[in-house]
Design a protein around this motif. Structure first.
Motif, PDB file in Angstrom:
ATOM      1  N   UNK A  22       6.203   0.671   4.846  1.00 25.78           N
ATOM      2  CA  UNK A  22       5.386   0.222   3.725  1.00 25.78           C
ATOM      3  C   UNK A  22       4.473  -0.907   4.194  1.00 25.78           C
ATOM      4  N   UNK A  23       3.147  -0.687   4.173  1.00 20.88           N
ATOM      5  CA  UNK A  23       2.227  -1.731   4.626  1.00 20.88           C
ATOM      6  C   UNK A  23       1.991  -2.782   3.550  1.00 20.88           C
ATOM      7  N   UNK A  24       1.910  -4.020   3.994  1.00 21.71           N
ATOM      8  CA  UNK A  24       1.578  -5.151   3.142  1.00 21.71           C
ATOM      9  C   UNK A  24       0.993  -6.221   4.031  1.00 21.71           C
ATOM     10  N   UNK A  25       1.264  -7.493   3.747  1.00 21.16           N
ATOM     11  CA  UNK A  25       0.867  -8.541   4.690  1.00 21.16           C
ATOM     12  C   UNK A  25       1.601  -8.347   6.018  1.00 21.16           C
ATOM     13  N   UNK A  26       2.819  -7.839   5.942  1.00 23.44           N
ATOM     14  CA  UNK A  26       3.584  -7.378   7.098  1.00 23.44           C
ATOM     15  C   UNK A  26       3.839  -5.886   6.936  1.00 23.44           C
ATOM     16  N   UNK A  27       4.337  -5.255   7.986  1.00 21.30           N
ATOM     17  CA  UNK A  27       4.794  -3.872   7.870  1.00 21.30           C
ATOM     18  C   UNK A  27       6.307  -3.890   7.671  1.00 21.30           C
ATOM     19  N   UNK A  28       6.770  -3.242   6.589  1.00 18.82           N
ATOM     20  CA  UNK A  28       8.178  -3.243   6.222  1.00 18.82           C
ATOM     21  C   UNK A  28       8.760  -1.854   6.444  1.00 18.82           C
ATOM     22  N   UNK A  29       9.870  -1.774   7.160  1.00 20.09           N
ATOM     23  CA  UNK A  29      10.604  -0.522   7.324  1.00 20.09           C
ATOM     24  C   UNK A  29      11.857  -0.603   6.454  1.00 20.09           C
ATOM     25  N   UNK A  30      11.948   0.300   5.458  1.00 17.27           N
ATOM     26  CA  UNK A  30      13.041   0.277   4.489  1.00 17.27           C
ATOM     27  C   UNK A  30      13.799   1.591   4.517  1.00 17.27           C
ATOM     28  N   UNK A  31      15.067   1.551   4.157  1.00 16.87           N
ATOM     29  CA  UNK A  31      15.810   2.773   3.884  1.00 16.87           C
ATOM     30  C   UNK A  31      15.242   3.401   2.615  1.00 16.87           C
ATOM     31  N   UNK A  32      14.789   4.653   2.710  1.00 15.86           N
ATOM     32  CA  UNK A  32      14.250   5.314   1.520  1.00 15.86           C
ATOM     33  C   UNK A  32      15.334   5.580   0.486  1.00 15.86           C
ATOM     34  N   UNK A  33      16.585   5.646   0.915  1.00 16.79           N
ATOM     35  CA  UNK A  33      17.687   5.934  -0.004  1.00 16.79           C
ATOM     36  C   UNK A  33      18.168   4.703  -0.759  1.00 16.79           C
ATOM     37  N   UNK A  34      18.137   3.524  -0.097  1.00 17.90           N
ATOM     38  CA  UNK A  34      18.737   2.332  -0.706  1.00 17.90           C
ATOM     39  C   UNK A  34      17.779   1.152  -0.850  1.00 17.90           C
ATOM     40  N   UNK A  35      16.663   1.169  -0.131  1.00 22.49           N
ATOM     41  CA  UNK A  35      15.746   0.039  -0.160  1.00 22.49           C
ATOM     42  C   UNK A  35      16.122  -1.093   0.768  1.00 22.49           C
ATOM     43  N   UNK A  36      17.192  -0.949   1.522  1.00 21.50           N
ATOM     44  CA  UNK A  36      17.584  -2.010   2.443  1.00 21.50           C
ATOM     45  C   UNK A  36      16.567  -2.129   3.585  1.00 21.50           C
ATOM     46  N   UNK A  37      16.396  -3.352   4.082  1.00 21.97           N
ATOM     47  CA  UNK A  37      15.393  -3.626   5.107  1.00 21.97           C
ATOM     48  C   UNK A  37      15.941  -3.258   6.483  1.00 21.97           C
ATOM     49  N   UNK A  38      15.193  -2.471   7.219  1.00 27.15           N
ATOM     50  CA  UNK A  38      15.565  -2.142   8.595  1.00 27.15           C
ATOM     51  C   UNK A  38      14.864  -3.066   9.578  1.00 27.15           C
ATOM     52  N   UNK A  39      13.597  -3.350   9.333  1.00 23.92           N
ATOM     53  CA  UNK A  39      12.877  -4.364  10.099  1.00 23.92           C
ATOM     54  C   UNK A  39      11.544  -4.665   9.423  1.00 23.92           C
ATOM     55  N   UNK A  40      10.986  -5.817   9.756  1.00 20.97           N
ATOM     56  CA  UNK A  40       9.626  -6.166   9.355  1.00 20.97           C
ATOM     57  C   UNK A  40       8.893  -6.695  10.581  1.00 20.97           C
ATOM     58  N   UNK A  41       7.588  -6.428  10.627  1.00 25.19           N
ATOM     59  CA  UNK A  41       6.751  -6.875  11.740  1.00 25.19           C
ATOM     60  C   UNK A  41       5.498  -7.522  11.158  1.00 25.19           C
ATOM     61  N   UNK A  68       0.820  -1.200   0.000  1.00 22.34           N
ATOM     62  CA  UNK A  68       0.000   0.000   0.000  1.00 22.34           C
ATOM     63  C   UNK A  68       0.854   1.250   0.000  1.00 22.34           C
ATOM     64  N   UNK A  69       0.234   2.367   0.373  1.00 27.24           N
ATOM     65  CA  UNK A  69       0.899   3.665   0.338  1.00 27.24           C
ATOM     66  C   UNK A  69       2.042   3.751   1.350  1.00 27.24           C
ATOM     67  N   UNK A  70       3.255   4.134   0.918  1.00 24.56           N
ATOM     68  CA  UNK A  70       4.359   4.296   1.866  1.00 24.56           C
ATOM     69  C   UNK A  70       4.174   5.557   2.720  1.00 24.56           C
ATOM     70  N   UNK A  71       4.749   5.509   3.902  1.00 25.62           N
ATOM     71  CA  UNK A  71       4.881   6.680   4.764  1.00 25.62           C
ATOM     72  C   UNK A  71       6.373   6.876   5.011  1.00 25.62           C
ATOM     73  N   UNK A  72       6.884   8.078   4.721  1.00 25.79           N
ATOM     74  CA  UNK A  72       8.328   8.308   4.775  1.00 25.79           C
ATOM     75  C   UNK A  72       8.635   9.432   5.756  1.00 25.79           C
ATOM     76  N   UNK A  73       9.552   9.159   6.702  1.00 22.61           N
ATOM     77  CA  UNK A  73      10.006  10.165   7.644  1.00 22.61           C
ATOM     78  C   UNK A  73      11.427   9.821   8.067  1.00 22.61           C
ATOM     79  N   UNK A  74      12.266  10.849   8.172  1.00 24.80           N
ATOM     80  CA  UNK A  74      13.639  10.682   8.665  1.00 24.80           C
ATOM     81  C   UNK A  74      14.402   9.590   7.917  1.00 24.80           C
ATOM     82  N   UNK A  75      14.186   9.497   6.598  1.00 23.62           N
ATOM     83  CA  UNK A  75      14.934   8.570   5.782  1.00 23.62           C
ATOM     84  C   UNK A  75      14.443   7.140   5.781  1.00 23.62           C
ATOM     85  N   UNK A  76      13.355   6.862   6.506  1.00 25.80           N
ATOM     86  CA  UNK A  76      12.810   5.514   6.545  1.00 25.80           C
ATOM     87  C   UNK A  76      11.419   5.498   5.921  1.00 25.80           C
ATOM     88  N   UNK A  77      11.159   4.498   5.064  1.00 27.95           N
ATOM     89  CA  UNK A  77       9.850   4.295   4.459  1.00 27.95           C
ATOM     90  C   UNK A  77       9.163   3.131   5.166  1.00 27.95           C
TER      91      UNK A  77
END
Length: 416
Positions: free
Chosen positions: A269-288, A258-267
């Motif tokens: 992104x809601x899906x089946x899980x919630x994904x926290x990504x680096x907005x600059x590189x796409x690397x995964x910071x965490x998923x819940x 779904x729609x990303x929410x971006x703040x302080x360099x982190x996106x």
């Protein structure tokens, strides 16, 4: 407004206007809506401090820290014969898109209201057959931009004069995005970048087995665009000229986004899980493993989301740890499908009771610990995303899917 809620709304109203209605008649825009113009408009007073677009900012954070409402009551309501979108606004003005009336052949109307509920102007959008996209307008540099059946349209925010219109292959059913003199609009299969005079920037085509039902977001100098089915998150430089190349793509498989929410360099992104990504590189910071019913909002320290089970949840932005969870919509056939509005002290959502004649509630919980602060009954059984501006909260609601009531939308202003 969430994808689910918008589709519920269109079904409740019996309207069309979601896919494949564009281009059904050539020259549909006529001379009133030229494709491009030479001039631009000046920003409205207070535009930078208002709620000018979906989620308030280009990153859709949904946070108004200057707004505090402790014991609200309705101070005015405006009723519409059909549906309505969530509003946007700045200074003393609000903008909302409404469904076509019973005697119009248009494709929705943009209405400008004073923040005391008085009408400033209204502008019918081009189109035919009573179709309606239902997406919220945005305010960017003195113009209102709105998606509709078969196109995206620019209107002078001061007086409602048409500025330009751009026909698209399919309807624009989600809110557009304004950022640094560009407007980004999605048809589901194509993301268009236009300048504020209607000129072409670039277009990104999603490709086979992908489709977007999300508003694009901007953060860390990138446009982030998400798709469903074969779900992906792609990153594109906003100022790209010509054929855009994705800087990075995140496609873990097995989910749609779904729609990303971006703040302080982190996106986030809601899906089946919630994904926290680096907005600059796409690397995964965490998923819940939590599924957001209608996107997420954040105050920078916590991420807030609604679940289909009727819970409102707060997670730490650092690692996704759950801070609190409260049941806001308990009971049979009661749902929570609005994106949270975050204010100085509260997280605000509105419930939904499709198929029932019972009114819904707008509920505020303390953003520190989730304890309920106030609850107000609303004149409808489907709630949409609320926004905050000045000293007031604006809540759109609809009567739909009921046996004893006619469909209709109401914008409610709450204030202490």
């Amino acid at each position: 407004m969430s994808h689910h809620t918008r589709r519920s709304l269109l079904a409740a109203l019996g309207t069309t206007g979601v896919i494949g209605l564009a281009g059904c008649s050539s020259g549909r825009l006529g001379t009133e809506w030229p494709e491009t113009v030479e001039s631009t408009t000046d920003p409205l007073p207070g535009e930078d401090d208002g709620w000018p677009q979906f989620g308030r900012t280009a990153g859709h954070v949904g946070f108004a820290p200057e707004v505090r409402i402790d014991d609200p009551e309705p101070v005015w309501t405006v009723a519409f014969p059909g549906g309505l979108s969530s509003p946007v606004g700045a200074g003393d003005r609000l903008f909302v898109q409404t469904a076509p009336g019973p005697e119009t052949d248009g494709a929705g109307t943009v209405v400008a209201l004073d923040t005391d509920g008085g009408e400033r102007w209204r502008r019918e959008l081009p189109g035919g057959g009573g179709g309606w996209s239902g997406c919220p307008p945005i305010l960017h540099r003195g113009s209102v931009y709105v998606g509709g059946v078969g196109g995206v349209y620019a209107i002078d925010a001061r007086d409602g004069t048409p500025r330009w219109g751009r026909e698209t292959d399919d309807s624009v059913n989600e809110a557009v995005l304004g950022r640094e003199g560009r407007v980004f609009a999605s048809t589901g299969e194509t993301l268009l970048a236009l300048d504020t005079a209607g000129g072409d920037g670039w277009r990104y085509v999603t490709g086979d087995d992908r489709f977007s039902t999300a508003v694009p977001a901007v953060g860390a100098g990138r446009v982030l665009y998400t798709t469903r089915i074969l779900g992906s998150v792609v990153s594109i430089r906003p100022g790209t000229v010509g054929d855009p190349q994705t800087e990075w793509r995140y496609a873990p498989g097995g989910t749609g986004f779904g729609t990303p929410t971006v703040v302080d360099g982190t996106a986030y992104v809601p899906g089946d899980d919630l994904h926290a990504l680096s907005a600059a590189t796409g690397s995964v910071r965490w998923t819940v493993p939590v599924r957001a019913a209608a996107g997420v909002s954040t105050d920078g320290d916590r991420v807030y989301l609604s679940t289909e089970d009727g819970d409102l949840v707060a997670l730490a932005t650092t690692d996704g740890t759950e801070r609190w969870r409260v049941s806001v919509a308990p009971g049979e056939d009661t749902y929570l499908r609005t994106r949270p509005l975050v204010t100085e002290r509260s997280v605000v959502v509105t419930t939904e009771k499709p198929g029932r004649d019972d009114p819904v509630d707008t509920v505020a919980v303390d953003r520190r610990d989730g304890t309920e602060r106030w609850r107000r009954e609303q004149p409808g059984n489907i709630g949409y995303d609320a926004v905050a501006l000045g000293t007031q909260i604006y809540v759109p609601v609809l009567w739909g899917f009921t046996l004893d009531r006619e469909s209709g939308g109401t914008l409610v202003a709450l204030d202490d």
